[in-house]
Motif scaffolding. Structure first.
Motif, PDB file in Angstrom:
ATOM      1  N   GLU A 175       0.835  -1.210   0.000  1.00 42.55           N
ATOM      2  CA  GLU A 175       0.000   0.000   0.000  1.00 42.55           C
ATOM      3  C   GLU A 175       0.867   1.256   0.000  1.00 42.55           C
ATOM      4  O   GLU A 175       0.620   2.205  -0.759  1.00 42.55           O
ATOM      5  CB  GLU A 175      -0.892  -0.038   1.256  1.00 42.55           C
ATOM      6  N   LEU A 178       2.215   2.673  -3.327  1.00 48.17           N
ATOM      7  CA  LEU A 178       1.319   3.076  -4.423  1.00 48.17           C
ATOM      8  C   LEU A 178       1.170   4.592  -4.476  1.00 48.17           C
ATOM      9  O   LEU A 178       1.153   5.261  -3.431  1.00 48.17           O
ATOM     10  CB  LEU A 178      -0.059   2.436  -4.232  1.00 48.17           C
ATOM     11  N   ARG A 183      -4.027   4.867  -4.258  1.00 50.11           N
ATOM     12  CA  ARG A 183      -4.410   4.501  -2.876  1.00 50.11           C
ATOM     13  C   ARG A 183      -5.831   4.978  -2.577  1.00 50.11           C
ATOM     14  O   ARG A 183      -6.603   4.293  -1.927  1.00 50.11           O
ATOM     15  CB  ARG A 183      -3.443   5.131  -1.870  1.00 50.11           C
ATOM     16  N   PHE A 187      -7.405   1.360  -4.238  1.00 46.26           N
ATOM     17  CA  PHE A 187      -6.976   0.448  -3.167  1.00 46.26           C
ATOM     18  C   PHE A 187      -8.105  -0.027  -2.237  1.00 46.26           C
ATOM     19  O   PHE A 187      -8.201  -1.218  -1.930  1.00 46.26           O
ATOM     20  CB  PHE A 187      -5.845   1.094  -2.350  1.00 46.26           C
ATOM     21  N   TYR A 203      -8.169  -6.416  -4.769  1.00 44.74           N
ATOM     22  CA  TYR A 203      -8.690  -5.959  -3.473  1.00 44.74           C
ATOM     23  C   TYR A 203      -7.549  -5.870  -2.472  1.00 44.74           C
ATOM     24  O   TYR A 203      -6.492  -6.481  -2.661  1.00 44.74           O
ATOM     25  CB  TYR A 203      -9.812  -6.889  -2.983  1.00 44.74           C
ATOM     26  N   PRO A 204      -7.767  -5.098  -1.375  1.00 45.60           N
ATOM     27  CA  PRO A 204      -6.709  -4.972  -0.374  1.00 45.60           C
ATOM     28  C   PRO A 204      -6.666  -6.197   0.527  1.00 45.60           C
ATOM     29  O   PRO A 204      -7.717  -6.775   0.827  1.00 45.60           O
ATOM     30  CB  PRO A 204      -7.140  -3.738   0.436  1.00 45.60           C
ATOM     31  N   ARG A 218      -1.511  -4.656   1.695  1.00 46.71           N
ATOM     32  CA  ARG A 218      -1.059  -4.900   0.318  1.00 46.71           C
ATOM     33  C   ARG A 218      -2.278  -4.960  -0.597  1.00 46.71           C
ATOM     34  O   ARG A 218      -3.392  -5.204  -0.127  1.00 46.71           O
ATOM     35  CB  ARG A 218      -0.305  -6.240   0.236  1.00 46.71           C
ATOM     36  N   TYR A 219      -2.033  -4.744  -1.885  1.00 51.10           N
ATOM     37  CA  TYR A 219      -3.107  -4.878  -2.870  1.00 51.10           C
ATOM     38  C   TYR A 219      -2.915  -6.187  -3.615  1.00 51.10           C
ATOM     39  O   TYR A 219      -1.812  -6.486  -4.097  1.00 51.10           O
ATOM     40  CB  TYR A 219      -3.092  -3.699  -3.846  1.00 51.10           C
ATOM     41  N   ILE A 276      -0.040  -0.370 -10.194  1.00 46.07           N
ATOM     42  CA  ILE A 276      -0.017  -1.386  -9.123  1.00 46.07           C
ATOM     43  C   ILE A 276       0.959  -2.496  -9.497  1.00 46.07           C
ATOM     44  O   ILE A 276       1.796  -2.914  -8.690  1.00 46.07           O
ATOM     45  CB  ILE A 276      -1.444  -1.944  -8.881  1.00 46.07           C
ATOM     46  N   SER A 280       4.610  -3.917  -7.738  1.00 48.10           N
ATOM     47  CA  SER A 280       4.421  -5.223  -7.089  1.00 48.10           C
ATOM     48  C   SER A 280       5.717  -5.995  -6.965  1.00 48.10           C
ATOM     49  O   SER A 280       6.674  -5.771  -7.707  1.00 48.10           O
ATOM     50  CB  SER A 280       3.452  -6.073  -7.916  1.00 48.10           C
TER      51      SER A 280
END
Ligand SMILES: Cc1cc2nc3c(=O)[nH]c(=O)nc-3n(C[C@H](O)[C@H](O)[C@H](O)COP(=O)(O)OP(=O)(O)OC[C@H]3O[C@@H](n4cnc5c(N)ncnc54)[C@H](O)[C@@H]3O)c2cc1C
Length: 395
Positions: A175, A178, A183, A187, A203-204, A218-219, A276, A280
């Motif tokens: 998170e 980002l 966010r 997010f 999704y978070p 985290r996403y 995103i 990652s």
């Protein structure tokens, strides 16, 4: 006399079955082929009421289970929201569920590095045969050994997973890494991007060590992308030239495959999802296969979870289905003859599994529905249905 169960497979399905049978008074041994604890793997899992109830039924804690999302939001190619629905849901991680179940199983009943090769059903007892030559006797053997189950391979050799024509790429972004606008706008929600021919959901979830604090989560990025069977072979080939059958361990995916998918993402996906992915950890892919066994038991041997049936991830039912299998097993084996209990278990769980399997196939077909031009996710004729029926309990 205490009845004894052997469970092949110590992932979520195996641990659920072990915990449920232990509560029903069984002595249980779990044999997991991997020789280290499975912790630290996996990504996001959606929860359903049935999963939360199943965790409580086996004595697992459901406190701090995951992140609460309130809304489902679909985005278009420009990254603008095009639809919203209220759908409160707790989303968690594979790790969290695994950890909650693992603590319920005593270490001396949980055997790592124990690979079940097959079994011998003697009528009055069953023997699990391990690849190291050991033969272990019990009243029942549960194959919770995943979609390439050795137990199913012996029981139902004709049931083979079928490639769907697409893969799922998954990735986790911290998170805090980002951009602020991602966010804020993407997010917090259960997000969708649904043009013709591809699909994103995201999704978070908690951060490492189940950290649920804002800023530390985290996403969970999930991208369904078509891959022809011939191209899949290249993606499944590691740097030494070895072609892996069905799926490849994430660390062995060639850098060139990752570079190619990142380029494809920049071309095909809305900006926020490209950002995103760029933030990652290394993405990993799984080819989408499914199968549904016509029976889930034979004699003193049963199948549960992915060994019995894989519903594609669109329904988000893998863990919940395995949990419901475990509770049904324990209920039907609580008293009476084992074979009768397993027949009743199979009769109850085959239709439930098939319903998740069929619904997931339908959702998969929607991705490739080209009846209406929908290049940018704005004109999907089924968007509302997709948003309302993805990752809901269907079994
Ligand atoms: C490491 C891991 C990470 C995952 N991450 C996610 C995720 O992020 N999101 C998601 O939706 N789903 C994930 N899954 C799948 C999800 O766990 C399943 O869909 C669901 O929980 C039902 O699983 P299962 O326990 O029936 O089968 P699986 O989870 O496939 O587990 C089968 C287990 O059996 C073991 N095994 C296989 N063959 C043998 C054998 N012959 N003898 C002994 N042991 C054997 C395997 O090592 C594995 O631990 C993951 C699975 C694993 C194993």
């Amino acid at each position: 006399m205490t009845k004894r169960a052997i469970i092949s497979g110590g992932s979520i399905g195996g641990l659920f079955a072990a915990a449920a049978l232990m509560r029903a008074g069984w002595q249980v041994d779990v044999f997991e082929r991997t020789d280290v604890e499975l912790a630290g793997r996996g990504a996001g899992i959606v929860t359903h009421k049935a999963l939360i109830e199943a965790l409580q039924a086996v004595g697992a804690s459901t406190e701090d289970l995951g992140v609460s999302v309130q809304e489902r939001v679909a985005f278009d190619k420009a990254g603008q929201p095009v639809a919203r629905i209220d759908y409160p849901q707790i989303v968690t991680s594979w790790d969290r569920i695994h950890q909650l179940l693992r603590v319920l199983i005593p270490d001396d009943r949980h055997h790592l590095g124990a690979h079940v090769a097959g079994y011998a059903d003697h009528g009055d007892r069953v023997e699990a045969v391990l690849t190291d030559g050991r033969r272990v006797e019990a009243d029942v053997l549960i194959g919770a050994d995943g979609f390439r189950s050795s137990v199913r391979g012996q029981m139902l050799p004709d049931v083979q997973p079928e490639y769907s024509g697409y893969v799922v790429w998954r990735a986790l972004a911290h998170e805090a890494d980002l951009p602020a606008e991602v966010r804020d706008a993407v997010f917090p929600h259960f997000g969708f991007y649904a043009p013709t021919g591809t699909q994103i959901i995201g999704y978070p979830i908690a951060g490492p060590n189940n950290d649920l604090r804002p800023g530390h989560r985290r996403y969970n990025f999930v991208w369904y992308a078509p891959v022809k069977a011939a191209d899949l072979a290249d993606m499944l080939t590691d740097a030494s030239g070895h072609l892996h059958h069905i799926s490849i361990p994430p660390p062995l995916v060639r850098d060139a495959v990752i570079t190619a998918v990142e380029a494809q993402a920049r071309e095909m996906l809305p900006g926020p999802f490209v950002q995103i992915l760029a933030q990652s950890e290394r993405p990993f892919f799984t080819p989408i296969y499914d199968h549904a066994s016509p029976v889930m038991a034979q004699g003193r041997v049963a199948l549960s979870g992915d060994a019995a049936c894989v519903a594609r991830p669109h329904v988000g039912m893998g863990v919940t289905k395995a949990a419901c299998d475990a509770l049904a097993l324990a209920r039907h084996l609580a008293d009476g003859p084992v074979e009768e209990g397993l027949l009743a278990y199979s009769a109850e769980r085959v239709p439930a599994s098939k319903s998740a399997h069929d619904r997931a196939r339908t959702l998969g077909r929607f991705i490739f529905d080209d009846s209406v031009p929908n290049p940018d996710g704005r004109s999907n004729p089924r968007l509302d249905e997709i948003m309302r029926t993805t990752a809901i309990n269907v079994a």
